[in-house]
Scaffold this active site. Structure first.
Site, short mmCIF file in Angstrom:
data_model
loop_
_atom_site.label_atom_id
_atom_site.label_comp_id
_atom_site.label_asym_id
_atom_site.label_seq_id
_atom_site.Cartn_x
_atom_site.Cartn_y
_atom_site.Cartn_z
N HIS A 59 31.32 13.33 -2.19
CA HIS A 59 32.70 14.13 -2.24
C HIS A 59 33.54 13.08 -2.71
CE1 HIS A 59 33.03 12.93 1.93
NE2 HIS A 59 34.42 13.15 1.72
N HIS A 61 38.06 12.45 -2.56
CA HIS A 61 39.32 12.84 -2.29
C HIS A 61 40.37 12.35 -3.26
CE1 HIS A 61 38.40 14.47 1.65
NE2 HIS A 61 37.57 13.20 1.75
N TYR A 146 34.72 1.82 -4.03
CA TYR A 146 35.16 2.97 -5.14
C TYR A 146 36.56 3.69 -4.38
CZ TYR A 146 30.36 2.12 -6.12
OH TYR A 146 29.04 1.69 -6.26
#
Length: 178
Positions: A59, A61, A146
């Site tokens: 996932h 954000h 990342y």
């Protein structure tokens, strides 16, 4: 049926959580270059600022700010998801299809929150930057590659050791060393 309402604010700043359908997958970091390219393509089609972001295995954000006359964040996410999916499929990765015949790489929905003020922005950006630690991927936020945290550190917005240095004192009940 519940009618979900999104807050469409032209020029708004929004916090998002976007998730892969298979929560055991690591496709986002395994294919990080394809994801970066998907964001570039989407931003070329419909510009937006990425104010903060962290990419985790399953996932991500992000905080986006849209242009002053534009509130179409769903179109932007559709473009990012589609470009990444096309890239992964073109790379030869096998992705299952759902009952409609569509690739089932992403969860269909995503979570969004309209940023209300500077304090809310800071709270959401902090959440983004600490997330790899929260998920046990690294001991210190700056160890995760990342993340926009590195951009914040380089710009002098946050110190290099923001969120801790990852050194835990075994005698200190989980408290970081000074």
């Amino acid at each position: 049926m519940v009618l979900y309402r999104r807050n469409f604010v032209p020029g708004g700043t929004f916090f998002f959580t976007v998730t892969l359908a298979d929560r055991r997958s690591s496709a986002l970091v395994t294919h990080i270059d394809l994801l970066r390219n998907a964001f570039r393509k989407a931003r070329h089609q419909k510009p937006f600022a990425i104010d903060a972001i962290v990419i985790l295995p399953d996932h991500l954000h992000a905080i986006f700010t849209l242009p002053p006359d534009d509130s179409d964040f769903p179109g932007r996410w559709k473009a990012v998801k589609a470009a990444f999916t096309r890239g992964v499929v073109a790379a030869g990765v096998s992705i299952p299809c759902d009952h409609r015949g569509e690739y089932a790489l992403w969860q269909r929905r995503y979570w969004e929150h309209t940023i209300r003020d500077d304090r809310d922005f800071e709270r959401c950006a902090d959440y983004i930057h600490i997330n790899p630690v929260k998920h046990g991927l690294v001991a210190a936020p700056n160890a995760w590659p990342y993340s926009s945290l590195h951009r914040y550190i380089q710009a002098g917005i946050l110190p290099r050791n923001w969120g801790g240095d990852g050194k835990i004192d075994p005698e200190g009940f989980g408290e970081p060393n000074d």
